[in-house]
Write an enzyme that holds these catalytic residues in place. Sequence first.
Site, PDB file in Angstrom:
ATOM      1  N   ARG A  13     -60.981  30.796  40.906  1.00  0.00           N
ATOM      2  CA  ARG A  13     -61.340  31.997  40.042  1.00  0.00           C
ATOM      3  C   ARG A  13     -61.428  33.185  40.934  1.00  0.00           C
ATOM      4  O   ARG A  13     -62.182  34.147  40.561  1.00  0.00           O
ATOM      5  CB  ARG A  13     -62.219  31.744  39.060  1.00  0.00           C
ATOM      6  CG  ARG A  13     -62.208  30.744  38.106  1.00  0.00           C
ATOM      7  CD  ARG A  13     -61.181  30.983  37.194  1.00  0.00           C
ATOM      8  NE  ARG A  13     -61.474  30.142  36.089  1.00  0.00           N
ATOM      9  CZ  ARG A  13     -61.106  28.954  35.949  1.00  0.00           C
ATOM     10  NH1 ARG A  13     -60.393  28.390  37.000  1.00  0.00           N
ATOM     11  NH2 ARG A  13     -61.311  28.239  34.792  1.00  0.00           N
ATOM     12  N   CYS A  17     -64.993  30.542  29.488  1.00  0.00           N
ATOM     13  CA  CYS A  17     -66.511  30.023  29.890  1.00  0.00           C
ATOM     14  C   CYS A  17     -67.233  31.181  30.292  1.00  0.00           C
ATOM     15  O   CYS A  17     -66.553  32.186  31.162  1.00  0.00           O
ATOM     16  CB  CYS A  17     -65.971  28.980  30.949  1.00  0.00           C
ATOM     17  SG  CYS A  17     -65.658  27.512  30.445  1.00  0.00           S
ATOM     18  N   GLU A  74     -68.738  34.289  34.995  1.00  0.00           N
ATOM     19  CA  GLU A  74     -67.357  34.373  35.079  1.00  0.00           C
ATOM     20  C   GLU A  74     -66.984  35.550  34.463  1.00  0.00           C
ATOM     21  O   GLU A  74     -65.859  36.494  34.567  1.00  0.00           O
ATOM     22  CB  GLU A  74     -66.477  33.076  34.524  1.00  0.00           C
ATOM     23  CG  GLU A  74     -65.261  33.213  34.775  1.00  0.00           C
ATOM     24  CD  GLU A  74     -64.526  31.990  34.581  1.00  0.00           C
ATOM     25  OE1 GLU A  74     -64.690  30.868  35.085  1.00  0.00           O
ATOM     26  OE2 GLU A  74     -63.546  32.017  33.654  1.00  0.00           O
TER      27      GLU A  74
HETATM   28  P1  FAD Z   1     -58.638  40.756  31.003  1.00  0.00           P
HETATM   29  O1  FAD Z   1     -59.797  40.061  30.161  1.00  0.00           O
HETATM   30  O2  FAD Z   1     -58.332  41.967  30.419  1.00  0.00           O
HETATM   31  O3  FAD Z   1     -59.431  41.415  32.325  1.00  0.00           O
HETATM   32  C1  FAD Z   1     -60.093  40.429  33.352  1.00  0.00           C
HETATM   33  C2  FAD Z   1     -60.066  40.980  34.863  1.00  0.00           C
HETATM   34  O4  FAD Z   1     -58.753  40.874  35.178  1.00  0.00           O
HETATM   35  C3  FAD Z   1     -60.840  42.568  34.655  1.00  0.00           C
HETATM   36  O5  FAD Z   1     -61.349  42.434  36.155  1.00  0.00           O
HETATM   37  C4  FAD Z   1     -59.315  43.366  34.722  1.00  0.00           C
HETATM   38  O6  FAD Z   1     -59.711  44.621  35.276  1.00  0.00           O
HETATM   39  C5  FAD Z   1     -58.451  42.611  35.553  1.00  0.00           C
HETATM   40  N1  FAD Z   1     -57.114  42.709  35.385  1.00  0.00           N
HETATM   41  C6  FAD Z   1     -56.626  42.547  34.154  1.00  0.00           C
HETATM   42  N2  FAD Z   1     -54.954  43.136  34.273  1.00  0.00           N
HETATM   43  C7  FAD Z   1     -54.979  43.493  35.465  1.00  0.00           C
HETATM   44  C8  FAD Z   1     -53.892  43.763  36.394  1.00  0.00           C
HETATM   45  N3  FAD Z   1     -52.734  44.060  35.639  1.00  0.00           N
HETATM   46  N4  FAD Z   1     -53.943  44.151  37.549  1.00  0.00           N
HETATM   47  C9  FAD Z   1     -55.196  43.818  38.352  1.00  0.00           C
HETATM   48  N5  FAD Z   1     -56.259  43.478  37.456  1.00  0.00           N
HETATM   49  C10 FAD Z   1     -56.317  43.183  36.218  1.00  0.00           C
HETATM   50  N6  FAD Z   1     -59.719  31.207  31.886  1.00  0.00           N
HETATM   51  C11 FAD Z   1     -59.276  30.128  32.813  1.00  0.00           C
HETATM   52  O7  FAD Z   1     -59.233  30.536  33.899  1.00  0.00           O
HETATM   53  N7  FAD Z   1     -59.028  29.041  32.405  1.00  0.00           N
HETATM   54  C12 FAD Z   1     -59.275  28.460  30.980  1.00  0.00           C
HETATM   55  O8  FAD Z   1     -58.919  27.430  30.592  1.00  0.00           O
HETATM   56  C13 FAD Z   1     -59.481  29.563  30.145  1.00  0.00           C
HETATM   57  N8  FAD Z   1     -59.892  29.611  28.874  1.00  0.00           N
HETATM   58  C14 FAD Z   1     -60.248  30.494  28.075  1.00  0.00           C
HETATM   59  C15 FAD Z   1     -59.856  30.166  26.395  1.00  0.00           C
HETATM   60  C16 FAD Z   1     -60.504  31.284  25.776  1.00  0.00           C
HETATM   61  C17 FAD Z   1     -60.387  30.912  24.111  1.00  0.00           C
HETATM   62  C18 FAD Z   1     -60.752  32.375  26.103  1.00  0.00           C
HETATM   63  C19 FAD Z   1     -60.990  33.798  25.268  1.00  0.00           C
HETATM   64  C20 FAD Z   1     -60.507  32.874  27.536  1.00  0.00           C
HETATM   65  C21 FAD Z   1     -60.282  31.754  28.400  1.00  0.00           C
HETATM   66  N9  FAD Z   1     -60.345  31.970  29.701  1.00  0.00           N
HETATM   67  C22 FAD Z   1     -59.839  31.103  30.461  1.00  0.00           C
HETATM   68  C23 FAD Z   1     -60.567  33.217  30.236  1.00  0.00           C
HETATM   69  C24 FAD Z   1     -59.081  34.299  30.434  1.00  0.00           C
HETATM   70  O9  FAD Z   1     -58.098  33.770  29.343  1.00  0.00           O
HETATM   71  C25 FAD Z   1     -58.467  34.369  31.713  1.00  0.00           C
HETATM   72  O10 FAD Z   1     -59.617  35.056  32.581  1.00  0.00           O
HETATM   73  C26 FAD Z   1     -57.438  35.379  31.515  1.00  0.00           C
HETATM   74  O11 FAD Z   1     -56.705  35.312  32.962  1.00  0.00           O
HETATM   75  C27 FAD Z   1     -57.689  36.643  31.532  1.00  0.00           C
HETATM   76  O12 FAD Z   1     -56.637  37.638  31.548  1.00  0.00           O
HETATM   77  P2  FAD Z   1     -56.723  39.102  30.784  1.00  0.00           P
HETATM   78  O13 FAD Z   1     -55.144  39.665  30.891  1.00  0.00           O
HETATM   79  O14 FAD Z   1     -57.189  38.773  29.400  1.00  0.00           O
HETATM   80  O15 FAD Z   1     -57.672  39.846  31.493  1.00  0.00           O
HETATM   81  N1  EPU Z   2     -69.467  18.831  29.165  1.00  0.00           N
HETATM   82  C1  EPU Z   2     -70.671  18.737  28.616  1.00  0.00           C
HETATM   83  N2  EPU Z   2     -70.895  19.264  27.542  1.00  0.00           N
HETATM   84  C2  EPU Z   2     -70.384  20.687  27.322  1.00  0.00           C
HETATM   85  C3  EPU Z   2     -69.349  20.913  28.038  1.00  0.00           C
HETATM   86  C4  EPU Z   2     -68.585  20.188  28.930  1.00  0.00           C
HETATM   87  O1  EPU Z   2     -71.347  17.672  28.821  1.00  0.00           O
HETATM   88  O2  EPU Z   2     -71.044  21.242  26.359  1.00  0.00           O
HETATM   89  C5  EPU Z   2     -68.946  17.865  30.363  1.00  0.00           C
HETATM   90  C6  EPU Z   2     -67.688  17.363  29.771  1.00  0.00           C
HETATM   91  O3  EPU Z   2     -67.947  16.123  28.986  1.00  0.00           O
HETATM   92  C7  EPU Z   2     -66.998  16.808  31.225  1.00  0.00           C
HETATM   93  C8  EPU Z   2     -67.645  17.834  32.128  1.00  0.00           C
HETATM   94  O4  EPU Z   2     -68.708  18.557  31.411  1.00  0.00           O
HETATM   95  O5  EPU Z   2     -67.560  15.782  31.599  1.00  0.00           O
HETATM   96  C9  EPU Z   2     -66.570  19.011  32.224  1.00  0.00           C
HETATM   97  O6  EPU Z   2     -65.989  19.662  31.041  1.00  0.00           O
HETATM   98  P1  EPU Z   2     -64.587  20.203  30.860  1.00  0.00           P
HETATM   99  O7  EPU Z   2     -63.626  19.175  31.099  1.00  0.00           O
HETATM  100  O8  EPU Z   2     -64.705  20.860  29.522  1.00  0.00           O
HETATM  101  O9  EPU Z   2     -64.275  21.309  32.045  1.00  0.00           O
HETATM  102  P2  EPU Z   2     -65.295  22.594  32.417  1.00  0.00           P
HETATM  103  O10 EPU Z   2     -65.751  22.252  33.948  1.00  0.00           O
HETATM  104  O11 EPU Z   2     -66.404  22.951  31.607  1.00  0.00           O
HETATM  105  C10 EPU Z   2     -63.103  23.844  33.144  1.00  0.00           C
HETATM  106  C11 EPU Z   2     -62.937  25.387  33.282  1.00  0.00           C
HETATM  107  C12 EPU Z   2     -62.213  25.835  32.080  1.00  0.00           C
HETATM  108  C13 EPU Z   2     -61.141  25.021  31.600  1.00  0.00           C
HETATM  109  C14 EPU Z   2     -61.170  23.545  31.788  1.00  0.00           C
HETATM  110  C15 EPU Z   2     -60.225  22.722  31.476  1.00  0.00           C
HETATM  111  C16 EPU Z   2     -64.631  26.689  34.398  1.00  0.00           C
HETATM  112  C17 EPU Z   2     -65.857  27.311  34.546  1.00  0.00           C
HETATM  113  N3  EPU Z   2     -64.217  26.160  33.391  1.00  0.00           N
HETATM  114  O12 EPU Z   2     -64.306  23.741  32.162  1.00  0.00           O
HETATM  115  O13 EPU Z   2     -61.841  27.196  31.978  1.00  0.00           O
HETATM  116  O14 EPU Z   2     -60.442  25.502  30.408  1.00  0.00           O
HETATM  117  O15 EPU Z   2     -61.846  23.263  32.830  1.00  0.00           O
HETATM  118  O16 EPU Z   2     -59.163  22.820  32.590  1.00  0.00           O
HETATM  119  O17 EPU Z   2     -64.126  26.558  35.499  1.00  0.00           O
HETATM  120  C18 EPU Z   2     -62.559  29.402  31.651  1.00  0.00           C
HETATM  121  O18 EPU Z   2     -62.473  29.517  32.897  1.00  0.00           O
HETATM  122  O19 EPU Z   2     -63.011  30.545  31.033  1.00  0.00           O
HETATM  123  C19 EPU Z   2     -62.269  28.067  31.113  1.00  0.00           C
HETATM  124  C20 EPU Z   2     -62.535  27.851  29.784  1.00  0.00           C
END
Ligand code: FAD
Ligand code: EPU
Length: 308
Positions: free
Chosen positions: A178, A226, A298
């Site tokens: 990240r 997250c 994050e």
């Molecule tokens: P924004 O939220 O608009 O911005 C985030 C940052 O990026 C800000 O600092 C912004 O200035 C910068 N930025 C945006 N566009 C640009 C650009 N063109 N150039 C330079 N900087 C820029 N993240 C994960 O990593 N893994 C997951 O599994 C995950 N699951 C998610 C699930 C849900 C339901 C939600 C709501 C979010 C999740 N996220 C996850 C977080 C999010 O999807 C990611 O961080 C995504 O990459 C954000 O992209 P964005 O375009 O929406 O950026």
């Molecule tokens: N867990 C719990 N309770 C909870 C949530 C998770 O006990 O409420 C346990 C799960 O059972 C599992 C462990 O924690 O044993 C890890 O959980 P999970 O597989 O959901 O992964 P995570 O580490 O919580 C990460 C990323 C997610 C990404 C998932 C799957 C981070 C902070 N989060 O979650 O990214 O979607 O792996 O790839 O790195 C995000 O960054 O916004 C995000 C959603």
Amino acid sequence: MTARSSLVGDLDLDVTLDAPIGAMTWYGIGGRADMLVSPRSAEALELFIRRCQSEEMPVRVLGGGANLLVDDAGVDGVVIRLDHEHFRSTAFNAVGDVTAARVAAGVDLFRLVQDMSRRGLAGLEMMAGIPGTVGGAVRMNAGGSWGAFSDALDTITAVDFDGELRSWKAADLYFQYRRSDLPPCIVTEVILTLHEADPVEVRDKVKQIFQHKRASQPMADHSAGCAFRNPEGTTQSAGRLIDETGLKGHSIGGAVVSDQHANFIVAQPGASSTDIRKLIDDVQARVAAVHGITLEPEVVIWQRGVRP
Ligand code: FAD
Ligand code: EPU
């Protein structure tokens, strides 16, 4: 001539004053931006950034707003959004079974993953179910258990905050969990390296990852994904730590810790950004008290007067 008209003047861009940017985020809450600017070309973006620089105007860039919390009082200065069609294009160049995909930074990740699986191009399946834009995915190095966006990155093109167009080979940068050492900039385009594969296999993988996310995360709720990074150098998960602290369902105002995944801080109807921030701080303090680990947020928080 006012600062605003001298900034925008003759440039090829769309401008909205007092723009409701909080409503444009996945949280759907938070205040407004003094000025929202949507450039229609990379050249307009470069010229505009140079003017902002000389006027000492703060500049932020909004992607899909999927990792962002905008303060209730909104933000000062300029917010750039690459939502014009110029920044939403994708082009492909296949040599043998390797395809270089040139993807503009405003492209929506859901659509990109769909497009790749329809074409039978492997290499982006790990982004299934992750909302936002390509620019945001580069900046956050978004990903999860199946890999990170940097795994597919070959080249990044961006405009830096001096208004210069620059380009980096991803291999020359250091991408980590990240984060990366990509300098402050506005990403405008990337080249991804993808591989020809069986479309059915690519689709099945995307489906499997998406289903895992949907089963374990509150995908339909208002959140920024997250709230906290997983602690580095350990096998600990922030979600598990918050869960073990007994915080699922814990709320402040309209902000609540998700019952489905404890690392998702969700906005219920009527929630304010202040509620979300208070709950983030409270969860951080309670986890530290129980586990002795201070979780690092994050979610990116934008506030008036605080430089991004
Ligand atoms: P924004 O939220 O608009 O911005 C985030 C940052 O990026 C800000 O600092 C912004 O200035 C910068 N930025 C945006 N566009 C640009 C650009 N063109 N150039 C330079 N900087 C820029 N993240 C994960 O990593 N893994 C997951 O599994 C995950 N699951 C998610 C699930 C849900 C339901 C939600 C709501 C979010 C999740 N996220 C996850 C977080 C999010 O999807 C990611 O961080 C995504 O990459 C954000 O992209 P964005 O375009 O929406 O950026
Ligand atoms: N867990 C719990 N309770 C909870 C949530 C998770 O006990 O409420 C346990 C799960 O059972 C599992 C462990 O924690 O044993 C890890 O959980 P999970 O597989 O959901 O992964 P995570 O580490 O919580 C990460 C990323 C997610 C990404 C998932 C799957 C981070 C902070 N989060 O979650 O990214 O979607 O792996 O790839 O790195 C995000 O960054 O916004 C995000 C959603």
